[in-house]
Design a protein around this motif. Structure first.
Motif, PDB file in Angstrom:
ATOM      1  N   ALA A   1       1.045  -0.969   0.390  1.00  0.00           N
ATOM      2  CA  ALA A   1       0.244  -0.169   0.363  1.00  0.00           C
ATOM      3  C   ALA A   1       0.994   1.012  -0.317  1.00  0.00           C
ATOM      4  O   ALA A   1       0.326   2.447  -0.725  1.00  0.00           O
ATOM      5  CB  ALA A   1      -0.483   0.123   0.843  1.00  0.00           C
ATOM      6  N   SER A   2       2.499   1.350   0.846  1.00  0.00           N
ATOM      7  CA  SER A   2       2.963   2.330   0.986  1.00  0.00           C
ATOM      8  C   SER A   2       3.496   2.596  -0.851  1.00  0.00           C
ATOM      9  O   SER A   2       3.515   4.002  -0.865  1.00  0.00           O
ATOM     10  CB  SER A   2       3.910   2.155   1.886  1.00  0.00           C
ATOM     11  OG  SER A   2       4.633   2.798   2.035  1.00  0.00           O
TER      12      SER A   2
ATOM     13  N   LEU B   1       1.180   3.922  -2.852  1.00  0.00           N
ATOM     14  CA  LEU B   1       0.389   5.178  -2.394  1.00  0.00           C
ATOM     15  C   LEU B   1       1.614   6.409  -2.793  1.00  0.00           C
ATOM     16  O   LEU B   1       0.988   7.444  -2.777  1.00  0.00           O
ATOM     17  CB  LEU B   1       0.161   5.694  -0.936  1.00  0.00           C
ATOM     18  CG  LEU B   1      -1.591   4.916  -0.130  1.00  0.00           C
ATOM     19  CD1 LEU B   1      -1.860   4.982   0.904  1.00  0.00           C
ATOM     20  CD2 LEU B   1      -3.162   5.648  -1.060  1.00  0.00           C
ATOM     21  N   ARG B   2       2.331   5.943  -2.915  1.00  0.00           N
ATOM     22  CA  ARG B   2       3.355   7.269  -2.954  1.00  0.00           C
ATOM     23  C   ARG B   2       3.916   7.084  -4.804  1.00  0.00           C
ATOM     24  O   ARG B   2       3.997   8.151  -4.533  1.00  0.00           O
ATOM     25  CB  ARG B   2       5.034   6.612  -2.535  1.00  0.00           C
ATOM     26  CG  ARG B   2       5.404   6.554  -1.018  1.00  0.00           C
ATOM     27  CD  ARG B   2       6.520   6.050  -1.083  1.00  0.00           C
ATOM     28  NE  ARG B   2       7.123   4.695  -1.650  1.00  0.00           N
ATOM     29  CZ  ARG B   2       7.082   4.050  -1.001  1.00  0.00           C
ATOM     30  NH1 ARG B   2       6.879   4.220   0.527  1.00  0.00           N
ATOM     31  NH2 ARG B   2       8.246   2.865  -1.404  1.00  0.00           N
TER      32      ARG B   2
ATOM     33  N   GLY C   1       0.796   9.499  -4.890  1.00  0.00           N
ATOM     34  CA  GLY C   1       0.381  10.291  -4.812  1.00  0.00           C
ATOM     35  C   GLY C   1       0.946  12.548  -5.043  1.00  0.00           C
ATOM     36  O   GLY C   1       1.380  12.774  -4.854  1.00  0.00           O
TER      37      GLY C   1
ATOM     38  N   LEU D   1      -3.109  11.241 -10.365  1.00  0.00           N
ATOM     39  CA  LEU D   1      -3.884  10.760  -9.537  1.00  0.00           C
ATOM     40  C   LEU D   1      -5.216  11.527 -10.596  1.00  0.00           C
ATOM     41  O   LEU D   1      -6.204  10.486 -11.305  1.00  0.00           O
ATOM     42  CB  LEU D   1      -4.342  11.563  -8.546  1.00  0.00           C
ATOM     43  CG  LEU D   1      -4.510  10.928  -7.361  1.00  0.00           C
ATOM     44  CD1 LEU D   1      -4.125  11.932  -6.180  1.00  0.00           C
ATOM     45  CD2 LEU D   1      -4.449   9.822  -6.461  1.00  0.00           C
TER      46      LEU D   1
ATOM     47  N   VAL E   1      -5.395   0.406  -7.514  1.00  0.00           N
ATOM     48  CA  VAL E   1      -5.602   2.137  -7.624  1.00  0.00           C
ATOM     49  C   VAL E   1      -7.056   2.387  -8.324  1.00  0.00           C
ATOM     50  O   VAL E   1      -7.370   4.078  -7.874  1.00  0.00           O
ATOM     51  CB  VAL E   1      -4.090   2.909  -8.784  1.00  0.00           C
ATOM     52  CG1 VAL E   1      -2.665   2.753  -8.174  1.00  0.00           C
ATOM     53  CG2 VAL E   1      -4.658   1.924  -9.933  1.00  0.00           C
TER      54      VAL E   1
ATOM     55  N   ILE F   1      -8.854   3.029  -4.878  1.00  0.00           N
ATOM     56  CA  ILE F   1      -8.546   3.821  -3.943  1.00  0.00           C
ATOM     57  C   ILE F   1      -8.839   5.015  -4.819  1.00  0.00           C
ATOM     58  O   ILE F   1      -9.337   6.148  -3.854  1.00  0.00           O
ATOM     59  CB  ILE F   1      -6.689   4.531  -4.466  1.00  0.00           C
ATOM     60  CG1 ILE F   1      -6.292   3.592  -3.524  1.00  0.00           C
ATOM     61  CG2 ILE F   1      -6.316   5.509  -3.720  1.00  0.00           C
ATOM     62  CD1 ILE F   1      -4.683   3.363  -4.034  1.00  0.00           C
TER      63      ILE F   1
END
Length: 108
Positions: free
Chosen positions: A16-17, A20-21, A24, A29, A88, A91
């Motif tokens: 997840a990290s 997200l990195r 982000g 996005l 993703v 997310i």
């Protein structure tokens, strides 16, 4: 507060990290949301749709491809991208559902 019965594994947190990195960034996005809604697109179409410089679009697309978020294929001189990692998309869907404005309240 939500009651959590099971802790998230270290592997899941690390994955997840990583995701997200990578995603982000506002431009990344927006690219993911665009590819999720439209499907496979070439660099020029992404660049035009989002009003980006071609170099900027290519840089962000390549980074996400290198991190396994997107996949690409070449057709002649064009490179086409699509979302490879379904996480993703989940997310992006969470962001759509949360749709929080800058003052911290949910947008109606």
């Amino acid at each position: 507060m939500t009651q959590v019965t099971e802790r998230i594994s270290v592997d899941v947190v690390q994955d997840a990290s990583r995701v997200l990195r990578c995603i982000g960034h506002p431009i990344r996005l927006r690219i993911i949301e665009l590819l999720d809604s439209r499907g496979e697109m070439n660099v020029s179409a992404v660049q035009e749709e989002l009003g980006l410089e071609q170099a900027t679009a290519s840089q962000h697309l390549n980074l996400m491809r290198d991190k396994g978020i997107l996949r690409s294929r070449r057709e002649g001189v064009n490179v086409y991208y699509e979302v490879q990692d379904d996480k993703v998309v989940q997310i992006i869907n969470c962001l759509r559902a949360c749709d929080v404005d800058p003052r911290g309240s949910k947008v109606q």
